[in-house]
Motif scaffolding. Structure first.
Motif, PDB file in Angstrom:
ATOM      1  N   CYS A 212     137.913  34.659 -14.327  1.00  0.00           N
ATOM      2  CA  CYS A 212     137.884  34.850 -15.778  1.00  0.00           C
ATOM      3  C   CYS A 212     137.448  33.567 -16.484  1.00  0.00           C
ATOM      4  O   CYS A 212     138.103  32.527 -16.360  1.00  0.00           O
TER       5      CYS A 212
ATOM      6  N   GLN B   9     140.765  43.489 -25.078  1.00  0.00           N
ATOM      7  CA  GLN B   9     140.616  44.687 -24.259  1.00  0.00           C
ATOM      8  C   GLN B   9     139.215  44.748 -23.657  1.00  0.00           C
ATOM      9  O   GLN B   9     138.256  44.223 -24.217  1.00  0.00           O
ATOM     10  N   LEU B  10     139.107  45.428 -22.513  1.00  0.00           N
ATOM     11  CA  LEU B  10     137.812  45.620 -21.873  1.00  0.00           C
ATOM     12  C   LEU B  10     136.908  46.439 -22.782  1.00  0.00           C
ATOM     13  O   LEU B  10     137.273  47.522 -23.239  1.00  0.00           O
TER      14      LEU B  10
ATOM     15  N   GLU C  85     132.533  41.647 -16.521  1.00  0.00           N
ATOM     16  CA  GLU C  85     133.271  42.403 -17.532  1.00  0.00           C
ATOM     17  C   GLU C  85     133.388  41.565 -18.797  1.00  0.00           C
ATOM     18  O   GLU C  85     133.436  40.334 -18.737  1.00  0.00           O
TER      19      GLU C  85
ATOM     20  N   HIS D 226     135.868  41.256 -22.122  1.00  0.00           N
ATOM     21  CA  HIS D 226     137.121  41.616 -22.786  1.00  0.00           C
ATOM     22  C   HIS D 226     137.176  40.840 -24.113  1.00  0.00           C
ATOM     23  O   HIS D 226     136.893  39.635 -24.139  1.00  0.00           O
TER      24      HIS D 226
END
Length: 367
Positions: free
Chosen positions: A165, A270-271, A285, A287
Protein backbone atom coordinates in the motif's frame (compact mmCIF):
# COMPACT_ATOMS: atom_id res chain seq x y z
CA UNK A 1 10.59 -3.14 7.12
CA UNK A 2 10.46 -0.14 4.77
CA UNK A 3 13.67 1.73 3.94
CA UNK A 4 13.61 5.42 3.06
CA UNK A 5 16.59 6.77 1.10
CA UNK A 6 17.13 10.38 0.05
CA UNK A 7 19.23 11.54 -2.88
CA UNK A 8 19.57 14.74 -4.87
CA UNK A 9 17.62 14.59 -8.12
CA UNK A 10 18.88 17.92 -9.46
CA UNK A 11 18.60 21.68 -9.08
CA UNK A 12 15.93 24.06 -10.36
CA UNK A 13 14.66 27.60 -9.98
CA UNK A 14 11.75 27.73 -7.57
CA UNK A 15 9.13 29.90 -9.33
CA UNK A 16 7.77 31.10 -5.98
CA UNK A 17 11.11 32.58 -4.86
CA UNK A 18 13.07 32.86 -8.16
CA UNK A 19 15.97 31.25 -6.30
CA UNK A 20 17.88 28.11 -7.24
CA UNK A 21 16.95 25.21 -5.01
CA UNK A 22 17.71 21.50 -4.65
CA UNK A 23 15.21 18.97 -5.92
CA UNK A 24 15.26 16.09 -3.46
CA UNK A 25 14.11 12.54 -4.17
CA UNK A 26 12.87 10.11 -1.53
CA UNK A 27 12.70 6.42 -2.35
CA UNK A 28 10.68 4.06 -0.16
CA UNK A 29 11.41 0.34 -0.59
CA UNK A 30 9.85 -2.77 0.94
CA UNK A 31 11.58 -6.09 1.58
CA UNK A 32 9.51 -7.60 -1.25
CA UNK A 33 11.06 -5.24 -3.81
CA UNK A 34 8.22 -2.75 -4.23
CA UNK A 35 9.58 0.80 -4.32
CA UNK A 36 8.20 4.31 -4.82
CA UNK A 37 10.20 7.48 -5.52
CA UNK A 38 8.76 10.96 -4.97
CA UNK A 39 10.28 14.36 -5.80
CA UNK A 40 10.03 17.68 -4.01
CA UNK A 41 9.57 19.23 -7.47
CA UNK A 42 5.82 19.32 -7.91
CA UNK A 43 5.27 16.68 -5.19
CA UNK A 44 5.80 14.31 -8.12
CA UNK A 45 5.65 10.51 -8.12
CA UNK A 46 8.70 9.74 -10.26
CA UNK A 47 8.87 5.94 -10.11
CA UNK A 48 6.89 2.94 -8.87
CA UNK A 49 8.61 -0.43 -9.22
CA UNK A 50 6.45 -3.53 -8.77
CA UNK A 51 7.35 -7.25 -9.03
CA UNK A 52 5.21 -9.39 -11.36
CA UNK A 53 3.93 -12.90 -10.59
CA UNK A 54 7.42 -14.29 -11.34
CA UNK A 55 9.21 -11.69 -9.21
CA UNK A 56 10.39 -9.62 -12.19
CA UNK A 57 10.43 -5.94 -11.22
CA UNK A 58 9.28 -3.23 -13.63
CA UNK A 59 8.78 0.50 -13.20
CA UNK A 60 5.06 0.96 -13.98
CA UNK A 61 4.83 4.76 -13.61
CA UNK A 62 5.66 7.30 -16.34
CA UNK A 63 8.31 9.88 -15.51
CA UNK A 64 11.65 11.43 -16.43
CA UNK A 65 15.28 10.85 -15.47
CA UNK A 66 16.12 14.47 -14.68
CA UNK A 67 14.72 17.91 -13.85
CA UNK A 68 15.00 19.02 -17.49
CA UNK A 69 12.64 16.23 -18.53
CA UNK A 70 9.94 17.53 -16.20
CA UNK A 71 10.37 21.17 -17.24
CA UNK A 72 10.35 20.35 -20.96
CA UNK A 73 7.10 18.42 -20.51
CA UNK A 74 5.44 20.55 -17.85
CA UNK A 75 2.17 20.86 -19.77
CA UNK A 76 1.65 17.09 -19.46
CA UNK A 77 1.73 17.18 -15.60
CA UNK A 78 3.13 13.63 -15.58
CA UNK A 79 3.33 12.33 -12.00
CA UNK A 80 2.73 15.78 -10.49
CA UNK A 81 0.42 16.92 -7.73
CA UNK A 82 -2.16 19.39 -9.08
CA UNK A 83 -3.64 22.33 -7.15
CA UNK A 84 -5.02 24.50 -5.69
CA UNK A 85 -7.85 23.39 -7.92
CA UNK A 86 -7.36 20.50 -10.32
CA UNK A 87 -9.10 20.20 -13.66
CA UNK A 88 -11.05 23.06 -15.25
CA UNK A 89 -12.73 26.25 -14.01
CA UNK A 90 -15.05 27.62 -16.69
CA UNK A 91 -14.09 31.12 -17.87
CA UNK A 92 -11.72 31.35 -14.89
CA UNK A 93 -14.50 32.87 -12.78
CA UNK A 94 -16.73 31.92 -9.86
CA UNK A 95 -18.56 33.43 -6.89
CA UNK A 96 -17.28 32.95 -3.35
CA UNK A 97 -19.02 34.40 -0.29
CA UNK A 98 -21.09 36.57 -2.63
CA UNK A 99 -18.06 38.08 -4.34
CA UNK A 100 -16.76 37.53 -7.87
CA UNK A 101 -13.39 35.75 -8.02
CA UNK A 102 -11.24 35.69 -11.16
CA UNK A 103 -8.44 33.17 -11.46
CA UNK A 104 -5.86 32.92 -14.23
CA UNK A 105 -7.09 31.70 -17.59
CA UNK A 106 -4.01 29.72 -18.49
CA UNK A 107 -5.57 27.57 -21.20
CA UNK A 108 -5.68 29.62 -24.42
CA UNK A 109 -7.15 32.50 -22.38
CA UNK A 110 -10.39 30.52 -22.24
CA UNK A 111 -10.47 28.83 -18.84
CA UNK A 112 -8.43 27.96 -15.77
CA UNK A 113 -6.64 24.60 -15.84
CA UNK A 114 -4.91 22.64 -13.07
CA UNK A 115 -4.11 25.53 -10.74
CA UNK A 116 -2.95 28.12 -13.28
CA UNK A 117 0.40 29.15 -14.73
CA UNK A 118 2.30 28.29 -11.54
CA UNK A 119 0.35 25.51 -9.88
CA UNK A 120 1.43 23.03 -7.24
CA UNK A 121 3.12 21.00 -9.99
CA UNK A 122 5.63 23.81 -10.69
CA UNK A 123 6.77 24.48 -7.13
CA UNK A 124 9.58 22.97 -5.09
CA UNK A 125 8.02 21.70 -1.89
CA UNK A 126 9.66 21.87 1.55
CA UNK A 127 10.47 18.71 3.48
CA UNK A 128 8.92 18.92 6.96
CA UNK A 129 9.36 15.31 8.12
CA UNK A 130 11.18 12.11 7.22
CA UNK A 131 9.59 9.02 8.76
CA UNK A 132 10.37 5.32 9.03
CA UNK A 133 7.91 4.59 6.20
CA UNK A 134 7.91 7.79 4.13
CA UNK A 135 8.14 11.57 4.00
CA UNK A 136 5.98 14.66 4.55
CA UNK A 137 6.36 17.72 2.33
CA UNK A 138 4.72 21.14 2.46
CA UNK A 139 3.84 24.02 0.16
CA UNK A 140 2.49 27.43 1.24
CA UNK A 141 0.46 29.12 -1.49
CA UNK A 142 0.24 32.90 -0.87
CA UNK A 143 -3.00 34.83 -0.64
CA UNK A 144 -4.02 35.88 -4.16
CA UNK A 145 -1.75 33.46 -5.99
CA UNK A 146 -3.26 32.73 -9.44
CA UNK A 147 -6.28 34.69 -8.18
CA UNK A 148 -7.24 32.43 -5.26
CA UNK A 149 -7.99 34.15 -1.95
CA UNK A 150 -6.40 33.05 1.32
CA UNK A 151 -2.96 31.78 2.20
CA UNK A 152 -3.16 27.99 1.89
CA UNK A 153 -0.78 25.57 3.64
CA UNK A 154 -0.77 22.07 2.16
CA UNK A 155 0.99 19.03 3.63
CA UNK A 156 1.34 15.71 1.83
CA UNK A 157 2.40 12.58 3.67
CA UNK A 158 3.71 9.85 1.35
CA UNK A 159 4.03 6.41 2.93
CA UNK A 160 4.60 2.79 1.92
CA UNK A 161 4.06 -0.47 3.79
CA UNK A 162 4.91 -4.15 3.36
CA UNK A 163 1.37 -5.05 2.20
CA UNK A 164 1.96 -3.09 -1.02
CA UNK A 165 0.00 0.00 0.00
CA UNK A 166 1.36 3.36 -1.12
CA UNK A 167 -0.54 6.17 0.56
CA UNK A 168 -0.92 9.89 0.01
CA UNK A 169 -2.64 11.92 2.72
CA UNK A 170 -3.17 15.50 1.58
CA UNK A 171 -4.14 18.03 4.24
CA UNK A 172 -4.67 21.75 3.76
CA UNK A 173 -5.67 24.73 5.90
CA UNK A 174 -6.50 28.25 4.79
CA UNK A 175 -6.43 31.71 6.38
CA UNK A 176 -9.41 32.91 4.31
CA UNK A 177 -12.29 31.19 2.56
CA UNK A 178 -11.04 29.66 -0.67
CA UNK A 179 -11.49 26.67 -2.99
CA UNK A 180 -9.38 23.50 -2.84
CA UNK A 181 -9.49 20.38 -5.02
CA UNK A 182 -6.11 18.62 -5.22
CA UNK A 183 -5.16 15.50 -7.18
CA UNK A 184 -2.14 13.60 -8.48
CA UNK A 185 -1.58 13.11 -12.20
CA UNK A 186 0.46 9.90 -12.38
CA UNK A 187 0.21 7.68 -15.45
CA UNK A 188 0.48 3.90 -15.13
CA UNK A 189 1.07 0.91 -17.36
CA UNK A 190 1.25 -2.28 -15.33
CA UNK A 191 3.32 -3.99 -18.04
CA UNK A 192 5.99 -1.29 -17.65
CA UNK A 193 6.07 2.47 -18.06
CA UNK A 194 7.28 2.23 -21.66
CA UNK A 195 5.29 -0.84 -22.73
CA UNK A 196 2.97 1.29 -24.86
CA UNK A 197 -0.46 1.04 -26.40
CA UNK A 198 -0.54 -2.69 -27.14
CA UNK A 199 0.13 -3.50 -23.48
CA UNK A 200 -2.42 -0.95 -22.27
CA UNK A 201 -5.09 -2.64 -24.38
CA UNK A 202 -4.37 -5.89 -22.47
CA UNK A 203 -5.46 -4.34 -19.15
CA UNK A 204 -8.67 -5.07 -17.29
CA UNK A 205 -10.36 -2.28 -15.34
CA UNK A 206 -13.07 -1.85 -12.73
CA UNK A 207 -14.43 1.52 -11.50
CA UNK A 208 -17.15 1.55 -8.83
CA UNK A 209 -19.37 4.19 -10.40
CA UNK A 210 -22.75 4.31 -12.11
CA UNK A 211 -22.49 7.95 -13.25
CA UNK A 212 -19.94 10.37 -14.65
CA UNK A 213 -19.85 14.16 -14.98
CA UNK A 214 -21.38 15.20 -18.30
CA UNK A 215 -19.17 17.67 -20.21
CA UNK A 216 -19.20 19.71 -23.41
CA UNK A 217 -16.61 19.64 -26.18
CA UNK A 218 -14.25 21.77 -24.01
CA UNK A 219 -14.58 19.14 -21.25
CA UNK A 220 -16.37 21.69 -19.07
CA UNK A 221 -19.24 20.27 -16.99
CA UNK A 222 -22.79 20.91 -18.16
CA UNK A 223 -24.00 20.58 -14.56
CA UNK A 224 -25.57 17.20 -15.24
CA UNK A 225 -24.49 13.68 -14.33
CA UNK A 226 -24.69 10.99 -16.97
CA UNK A 227 -25.78 7.44 -16.23
CA UNK A 228 -23.35 4.98 -17.77
CA UNK A 229 -24.78 1.53 -17.14
CA UNK A 230 -24.54 -0.68 -20.23
CA UNK A 231 -22.48 1.91 -22.12
CA UNK A 232 -18.76 1.76 -23.11
CA UNK A 233 -18.07 3.96 -20.05
CA UNK A 234 -19.41 1.36 -17.64
CA UNK A 235 -16.59 -0.37 -15.73
CA UNK A 236 -18.83 -1.57 -12.90
CA UNK A 237 -17.26 -5.02 -13.20
CA UNK A 238 -13.75 -5.93 -14.37
CA UNK A 239 -13.79 -5.24 -18.12
CA UNK A 240 -11.37 -5.24 -21.05
CA UNK A 241 -9.90 -1.76 -21.43
CA UNK A 242 -8.84 -2.48 -25.01
CA UNK A 243 -12.36 -3.49 -25.99
CA UNK A 244 -13.82 -0.35 -24.42
CA UNK A 245 -11.24 1.88 -26.11
CA UNK A 246 -12.22 0.41 -29.46
CA UNK A 247 -15.86 1.24 -28.66
CA UNK A 248 -15.19 4.96 -28.04
CA UNK A 249 -13.10 5.67 -31.15
CA UNK A 250 -15.84 7.94 -32.55
CA UNK A 251 -16.08 10.06 -29.39
CA UNK A 252 -14.53 13.58 -29.43
CA UNK A 253 -11.46 12.43 -27.46
CA UNK A 254 -11.27 9.01 -29.07
CA UNK A 255 -10.39 7.70 -25.64
CA UNK A 256 -11.25 8.21 -21.99
CA UNK A 257 -10.83 11.43 -20.01
CA UNK A 258 -13.83 11.44 -17.72
CA UNK A 259 -14.70 12.30 -14.15
CA UNK A 260 -16.42 9.28 -12.59
CA UNK A 261 -18.77 9.78 -9.63
CA UNK A 262 -17.54 6.95 -7.44
CA UNK A 263 -19.64 5.32 -4.75
CA UNK A 264 -17.83 6.42 -1.58
CA UNK A 265 -19.59 7.03 1.77
CA UNK A 266 -18.65 10.38 3.38
CA UNK A 267 -15.35 10.37 5.32
CA UNK A 268 -14.57 6.73 4.54
CA UNK A 269 -11.63 5.40 2.54
CA UNK A 270 -12.98 2.74 0.22
CA UNK A 271 -12.01 0.75 -2.86
CA UNK A 272 -13.10 2.65 -6.00
CA UNK A 273 -11.03 1.13 -8.81
CA UNK A 274 -8.94 -1.90 -9.73
CA UNK A 275 -6.69 -2.42 -12.76
CA UNK A 276 -5.14 -5.76 -13.73
CA UNK A 277 -2.58 -6.71 -16.38
CA UNK A 278 -3.20 -10.45 -16.86
CA UNK A 279 0.03 -11.12 -18.79
CA UNK A 280 2.28 -10.01 -15.91
CA UNK A 281 -0.18 -10.65 -13.10
CA UNK A 282 0.33 -7.14 -11.71
CA UNK A 283 -2.66 -5.36 -10.25
CA UNK A 284 -3.35 -1.94 -8.79
CA UNK A 285 -6.19 -0.85 -6.51
CA UNK A 286 -7.30 2.69 -5.70
CA UNK A 287 -8.86 3.41 -2.30
CA UNK A 288 -10.00 6.95 -1.42
CA UNK A 289 -12.38 9.19 0.51
CA UNK A 290 -12.93 11.46 -2.52
CA UNK A 291 -16.18 11.41 -4.55
CA UNK A 292 -14.57 11.75 -7.99
CA UNK A 293 -12.10 9.76 -10.05
CA UNK A 294 -10.64 11.26 -13.23
CA UNK A 295 -9.92 8.35 -15.57
CA UNK A 296 -7.72 9.17 -18.58
CA UNK A 297 -5.97 7.13 -21.25
CA UNK A 298 -3.24 9.65 -22.16
CA UNK A 299 -5.02 10.81 -25.31
CA UNK A 300 -2.88 13.94 -25.71
CA UNK A 301 0.48 12.20 -25.96
CA UNK A 302 2.12 11.83 -29.38
CA UNK A 303 0.46 9.37 -31.77
CA UNK A 304 3.22 7.17 -33.21
CA UNK A 305 0.69 5.48 -35.50
CA UNK A 306 0.37 8.83 -37.28
CA UNK A 307 4.10 9.49 -37.37
CA UNK A 308 4.24 11.88 -34.42
CA UNK A 309 7.56 12.23 -32.61
CA UNK A 310 7.21 10.33 -29.31
CA UNK A 311 7.75 11.84 -25.91
CA UNK A 312 10.99 10.41 -24.45
CA UNK A 313 10.72 9.27 -20.85
CA UNK A 314 12.86 7.37 -18.37
CA UNK A 315 15.58 5.24 -19.90
CA UNK A 316 14.70 6.44 -23.40
CA UNK A 317 11.21 4.93 -23.28
CA UNK A 318 8.74 6.16 -25.89
CA UNK A 319 5.62 7.64 -24.27
CA UNK A 320 2.79 7.64 -26.80
CA UNK A 321 -0.92 8.21 -27.05
CA UNK A 322 -2.94 5.67 -25.04
CA UNK A 323 0.22 4.08 -23.71
CA UNK A 324 -0.85 4.53 -20.08
CA UNK A 325 -3.81 5.38 -17.85
CA UNK A 326 -4.39 7.68 -14.91
CA UNK A 327 -6.86 7.39 -12.03
CA UNK A 328 -6.82 10.73 -10.21
CA UNK A 329 -8.87 10.98 -7.02
CA UNK A 330 -10.53 14.37 -6.56
CA UNK A 331 -13.87 16.15 -6.38
CA UNK A 332 -15.83 17.00 -9.50
CA UNK A 333 -14.41 19.55 -11.97
CA UNK A 334 -15.67 23.16 -11.90
CA UNK A 335 -17.50 22.40 -8.66
CA UNK A 336 -17.54 26.06 -7.59
CA UNK A 337 -19.79 26.84 -10.58
CA UNK A 338 -22.11 23.87 -10.07
CA UNK A 339 -24.04 23.99 -6.79
CA UNK A 340 -25.23 20.39 -7.04
CA UNK A 341 -21.64 19.05 -7.05
CA UNK A 342 -19.78 18.17 -3.81
CA UNK A 343 -18.43 21.47 -2.46
CA UNK A 344 -14.77 22.39 -2.69
CA UNK A 345 -14.98 25.49 -0.47
CA UNK A 346 -12.57 25.52 2.49
CA UNK A 347 -13.05 27.92 5.39
CA UNK A 348 -10.57 28.99 8.10
CA UNK A 349 -10.58 26.42 10.90
CA UNK A 350 -11.56 23.59 8.55
CA UNK A 351 -9.23 20.81 7.40
CA UNK A 352 -9.09 19.64 3.81
CA UNK A 353 -8.42 15.92 4.19
CA UNK A 354 -7.82 13.95 1.01
CA UNK A 355 -6.77 10.34 1.43
CA UNK A 356 -5.78 7.94 -1.33
CA UNK A 357 -4.10 4.54 -1.09
CA UNK A 358 -2.74 2.74 -4.13
CA UNK A 359 -2.31 -0.97 -3.45
CA UNK A 360 0.04 -2.86 -5.77
CA UNK A 361 0.70 -6.55 -6.09
CA UNK A 362 0.73 -9.55 -8.40
CA UNK A 363 -1.76 -12.38 -8.74
CA UNK A 364 -0.26 -15.83 -8.13
CA UNK A 365 0.78 -17.51 -11.35
CA UNK A 366 -1.60 -20.26 -12.39
CA UNK A 367 -0.10 -23.74 -12.67
Amino acid sequence: MVRVIEDMFGIAVNPMTQKTDRVRRFTMTTERGLSVSVLTLGATIQSIKVPDSNGKIEDICMGYDDVAGYYCNQSLYIGATIGRVANRVSSGRFKLCGKDVSVSRNYKDRYHLNGGYIGFDSCIWDVVGIHKDGVTIQHISPDGHEGYPGELTTNINFSLNETGCFGMRIEARTKATTCVNITNHSYFNLAGHGAGKDALYQHMLMIKASQLVDTNLDQLPTGKLMRIRNTPYDFGSLSSLGKRLNQVTECPLSGFDNSYCVDVPPNRVQLVARAVHPCSGRFMEVHTNQPGLQFSTANLLADEDKGDVPNIGKGGAHYCRQGAFSLGTQKYPDAMNNESFPAIVLNPGQLYDHQVVYRFGACPKRV
